[in-house]
Write a protein that holds these residues in place. Structure first.
Motif, PDB file in Angstrom:
ATOM      1  N   VAL A 152      13.418  43.595 -65.416  1.00  5.71           N
ATOM      2  CA  VAL A 152      14.256  43.905 -64.249  1.00  5.71           C
ATOM      3  C   VAL A 152      13.434  44.561 -63.149  1.00  5.71           C
ATOM      4  O   VAL A 152      13.540  44.199 -61.968  1.00  5.71           O
ATOM      5  N   LEU A 153      12.583  45.529 -63.511  1.00  7.71           N
ATOM      6  CA  LEU A 153      11.800  46.250 -62.506  1.00  7.71           C
ATOM      7  C   LEU A 153      10.740  45.364 -61.866  1.00  7.71           C
ATOM      8  O   LEU A 153      10.513  45.442 -60.650  1.00  7.71           O
ATOM      9  N   ILE A 154      10.098  44.529 -62.668  1.00 10.94           N
ATOM     10  CA  ILE A 154       9.097  43.615 -62.103  1.00 10.94           C
ATOM     11  C   ILE A 154       9.764  42.632 -61.147  1.00 10.94           C
ATOM     12  O   ILE A 154       9.267  42.379 -60.046  1.00 10.94           O
ATOM     13  N   GLY A 155      10.902  42.085 -61.578  1.00  7.89           N
ATOM     14  CA  GLY A 155      11.630  41.163 -60.715  1.00  7.89           C
ATOM     15  C   GLY A 155      12.075  41.814 -59.425  1.00  7.89           C
ATOM     16  O   GLY A 155      11.954  41.235 -58.337  1.00  7.89           O
ATOM     17  N   ALA A 156      12.554  43.054 -59.527  1.00  3.74           N
ATOM     18  CA  ALA A 156      12.998  43.774 -58.333  1.00  3.74           C
ATOM     19  C   ALA A 156      11.819  44.064 -57.403  1.00  3.74           C
ATOM     20  O   ALA A 156      11.941  43.967 -56.179  1.00  3.74           O
ATOM     21  N   GLY A 157      10.678  44.406 -58.003  1.00  3.88           N
ATOM     22  CA  GLY A 157       9.507  44.707 -57.191  1.00  3.88           C
ATOM     23  C   GLY A 157       9.019  43.504 -56.421  1.00  3.88           C
ATOM     24  O   GLY A 157       8.740  43.587 -55.213  1.00  3.88           O
ATOM     25  N   VAL A 158       8.904  42.379 -57.102  1.00  2.32           N
ATOM     26  CA  VAL A 158       8.443  41.152 -56.448  1.00  2.32           C
ATOM     27  C   VAL A 158       9.446  40.689 -55.386  1.00  2.32           C
ATOM     28  O   VAL A 158       9.072  40.098 -54.378  1.00  2.32           O
ATOM     29  N   ALA A 159      10.729  41.005 -55.624  1.00  2.00           N
ATOM     30  CA  ALA A 159      11.765  40.614 -54.666  1.00  2.00           C
ATOM     31  C   ALA A 159      11.793  41.505 -53.432  1.00  2.00           C
ATOM     32  O   ALA A 159      12.485  41.200 -52.461  1.00  2.00           O
ATOM     33  N   GLY A 160      11.046  42.630 -53.469  1.00  2.00           N
ATOM     34  CA  GLY A 160      10.964  43.474 -52.281  1.00  2.00           C
ATOM     35  C   GLY A 160      11.446  44.896 -52.420  1.00  2.00           C
ATOM     36  O   GLY A 160      11.434  45.664 -51.459  1.00  2.00           O
ATOM     37  N   MET A 161      11.867  45.303 -53.636  1.00  2.00           N
ATOM     38  CA  MET A 161      12.370  46.660 -53.813  1.00  2.00           C
ATOM     39  C   MET A 161      11.273  47.706 -53.654  1.00  2.00           C
ATOM     40  O   MET A 161      11.542  48.863 -53.342  1.00  2.00           O
ATOM     41  N   GLY A 162      10.014  47.307 -53.867  1.00  2.00           N
ATOM     42  CA  GLY A 162       8.903  48.238 -53.728  1.00  2.00           C
ATOM     43  C   GLY A 162       8.841  48.848 -52.344  1.00  2.00           C
ATOM     44  O   GLY A 162       8.543  50.031 -52.180  1.00  2.00           O
ATOM     45  N   GLU A 163       9.102  48.043 -51.324  1.00  2.00           N
ATOM     46  CA  GLU A 163       9.079  48.545 -49.949  1.00  2.00           C
ATOM     47  C   GLU A 163      10.171  49.580 -49.727  1.00  2.00           C
ATOM     48  O   GLU A 163       9.984  50.545 -48.978  1.00  2.00           O
ATOM     49  N   LEU A 164      11.323  49.383 -50.405  1.00  2.00           N
ATOM     50  CA  LEU A 164      12.430  50.331 -50.271  1.00  2.00           C
ATOM     51  C   LEU A 164      12.058  51.684 -50.856  1.00  2.00           C
ATOM     52  O   LEU A 164      12.338  52.731 -50.269  1.00  2.00           O
ATOM     53  N   ILE A 165      11.388  51.687 -52.013  1.00  2.00           N
ATOM     54  CA  ILE A 165      11.006  52.943 -52.670  1.00  2.00           C
ATOM     55  C   ILE A 165       9.949  53.679 -51.863  1.00  2.00           C
ATOM     56  O   ILE A 165      10.036  54.891 -51.652  1.00  2.00           O
ATOM     57  N   THR A 166       8.926  52.968 -51.413  1.00  2.00           N
ATOM     58  CA  THR A 166       7.868  53.613 -50.628  1.00  2.00           C
ATOM     59  C   THR A 166       8.400  54.120 -49.298  1.00  2.00           C
ATOM     60  O   THR A 166       7.830  55.032 -48.709  1.00  2.00           O
ATOM     61  N   GLY A 167       9.485  53.536 -48.832  1.00  2.00           N
ATOM     62  CA  GLY A 167      10.075  53.959 -47.565  1.00  2.00           C
ATOM     63  C   GLY A 167      11.062  55.099 -47.722  1.00  2.00           C
ATOM     64  O   GLY A 167      11.634  55.565 -46.739  1.00  2.00           O
ATOM     65  N   ALA A 168      11.305  55.549 -48.964  1.00  2.00           N
ATOM     66  CA  ALA A 168      12.241  56.650 -49.215  1.00  2.00           C
ATOM     67  C   ALA A 168      11.554  57.719 -50.058  1.00  2.00           C
ATOM     68  O   ALA A 168      11.821  57.841 -51.259  1.00  2.00           O
ATOM     69  N   VAL A 202       6.292  49.013 -57.327  1.00  2.00           N
ATOM     70  CA  VAL A 202       5.455  49.149 -56.135  1.00  2.00           C
ATOM     71  C   VAL A 202       4.175  48.319 -56.243  1.00  2.00           C
ATOM     72  O   VAL A 202       3.909  47.448 -55.404  1.00  2.00           O
ATOM     73  N   LEU A 203       3.363  48.564 -57.292  1.00  2.00           N
ATOM     74  CA  LEU A 203       2.071  47.894 -57.399  1.00  2.00           C
ATOM     75  C   LEU A 203       2.215  46.403 -57.702  1.00  2.00           C
ATOM     76  O   LEU A 203       1.732  45.550 -56.947  1.00  2.00           O
ATOM     77  N   LEU A 204       2.882  46.078 -58.816  1.00  2.00           N
ATOM     78  CA  LEU A 204       3.073  44.662 -59.150  1.00  2.00           C
ATOM     79  C   LEU A 204       3.905  43.958 -58.087  1.00  2.00           C
ATOM     80  O   LEU A 204       3.663  42.791 -57.768  1.00  2.00           O
ATOM     81  N   GLY A 205       4.897  44.685 -57.544  1.00  2.00           N
ATOM     82  CA  GLY A 205       5.737  44.077 -56.517  1.00  2.00           C
ATOM     83  C   GLY A 205       4.974  43.748 -55.252  1.00  2.00           C
ATOM     84  O   GLY A 205       5.144  42.677 -54.668  1.00  2.00           O
ATOM     85  N   SER A 206       4.090  44.655 -54.830  1.00  2.00           N
ATOM     86  CA  SER A 206       3.328  44.417 -53.600  1.00  2.00           C
ATOM     87  C   SER A 206       2.331  43.281 -53.776  1.00  2.00           C
ATOM     88  O   SER A 206       2.163  42.448 -52.873  1.00  2.00           O
ATOM     89  N   ILE A 207       1.666  43.242 -54.928  1.00  2.00           N
ATOM     90  CA  ILE A 207       0.702  42.165 -55.170  1.00  2.00           C
ATOM     91  C   ILE A 207       1.413  40.839 -55.379  1.00  2.00           C
ATOM     92  O   ILE A 207       0.998  39.804 -54.847  1.00  2.00           O
ATOM     93  N   GLY A 208       2.494  40.863 -56.135  1.00  2.00           N
ATOM     94  CA  GLY A 208       3.252  39.633 -56.359  1.00  2.00           C
ATOM     95  C   GLY A 208       3.857  39.085 -55.085  1.00  2.00           C
ATOM     96  O   GLY A 208       3.920  37.869 -54.878  1.00  2.00           O
ATOM     97  N   ARG A 267       4.701  33.646 -56.092  1.00  2.00           N
ATOM     98  CA  ARG A 267       5.418  34.901 -56.332  1.00  2.00           C
ATOM     99  C   ARG A 267       6.205  34.836 -57.639  1.00  2.00           C
ATOM    100  O   ARG A 267       6.167  35.769 -58.448  1.00  2.00           O
ATOM    101  N   LEU A 268       6.895  33.731 -57.866  1.00  2.00           N
ATOM    102  CA  LEU A 268       7.678  33.552 -59.089  1.00  2.00           C
ATOM    103  C   LEU A 268       6.779  33.510 -60.315  1.00  2.00           C
ATOM    104  O   LEU A 268       7.051  34.168 -61.327  1.00  2.00           O
ATOM    105  N   TYR A 269       5.689  32.758 -60.227  1.00  2.00           N
ATOM    106  CA  TYR A 269       4.794  32.614 -61.381  1.00  2.00           C
ATOM    107  C   TYR A 269       4.069  33.922 -61.683  1.00  2.00           C
ATOM    108  O   TYR A 269       3.795  34.227 -62.848  1.00  2.00           O
ATOM    109  N   PHE A 270       3.749  34.693 -60.653  1.00  2.00           N
ATOM    110  CA  PHE A 270       3.130  35.993 -60.863  1.00  2.00           C
ATOM    111  C   PHE A 270       4.088  36.903 -61.626  1.00  2.00           C
ATOM    112  O   PHE A 270       3.689  37.590 -62.582  1.00  2.00           O
ATOM    113  N   ALA A 271       5.343  36.921 -61.204  1.00  2.00           N
ATOM    114  CA  ALA A 271       6.350  37.747 -61.870  1.00  2.00           C
ATOM    115  C   ALA A 271       6.541  37.314 -63.317  1.00  2.00           C
ATOM    116  O   ALA A 271       6.623  38.152 -64.225  1.00  2.00           O
TER     117      ALA A 271
END
Length: 201
Positions: free
Chosen positions: A50-66, A132-138, A146-150
């Motif tokens: 769930v966390l990897i999928g959320a990160g690759v989908a863009g949730m990492g930017e939300l966390i770093t922005g809060a 954050v890390l896997l999400g940003s790279i993915g 992006r899908l295959y990386f995840a």
């Protein structure tokens, strides 16, 4: 392109997951005690997926922005890690530690599930690594990359947690002695406290 992204996901995901952490330490202890091992493995894998999928989908930017959100997650995580480290330290000082396979004082399933979820979700390092890390790279992978990386990172999680949880049984002879449990609990206590302190460094 897809194969390269997939392999990159496995490599990076595996390198982050294998590192000793609270989640791995608790899973190892439960596996050695043979208490709800499959349940713990499933929770670890599900949380990572769930966390990897959320990160690759863009949730990492939300966390770093809060930053305030991340701060309170750190507070909660540090408190929990310190408390469990204290619990492990007390167990390490107990000469009558439980032997592997002894289920006389086994906790109930709800307690184990709650603890496994806490170790998986209350540790900010989990979000920094997976979201954050896997999400940003993915997220930088082109096209379907992006899908295959995840998927690669998720597969690494499945392989690692399954291997750790199911392979721990081969260490049972080593942990048939209370001294081995004391050493393991001492290591777990140090890991928990080190992680709690590192959250603010």
């Amino acid at each position: 392109m897809e194969v390269s992204a997939f392999l990159k996901g496995i490599g990076l995901g595996g390198s982050l997951i294998v590192a000793i952490g609270s989640q791995n330490a608790y899973l190892l202890r439960q596996a050695l005690k043979r208490e709800f091992v499959i349940t713990c493995i499933a929770i670890c894998i599900l949380c990572d997926v769930v966390l990897i999928g959320a990160g690759v989908a863009g949730m990492g930017e939300l966390i770093t922005g809060a930053p305030s959100l991340l701060f309170w997650i750190k507070i909660a995580g540090a408190g929990f890690l310190f408390w469990y480290g204290l619990r492990a330290a007390r167990s390490a000082l107990n000469p009558s530690a439980m032997a592997a396979g002894d289920n006389n004082t086994a906790p109930d399933r709800r307690t184990v599930i709650a603890a496994m979820l806490a170790f998986s979700l209350l540790n900010p390092h989990v979000y920094l690594d997976t979201v954050v890390l896997l999400g940003s790279i993915g997220g930088q992978q082109a096209g379907n990359g992006r899908l295959y990386f995840a998927l690669g990172a998720m597969l690494a999680s499945v392989i690692w947690f399954s291997s750790l949880g199911l392979g721990a049984r081969y260490l049972t002879p080593v942990f048939s002695k209370p001294r081995a449990w004391q050493i393991l609990d001492a290591i777990i206590a140090v890991v928990m406290w080190a992680l709690a302190i590192s959250l603010f460094l």
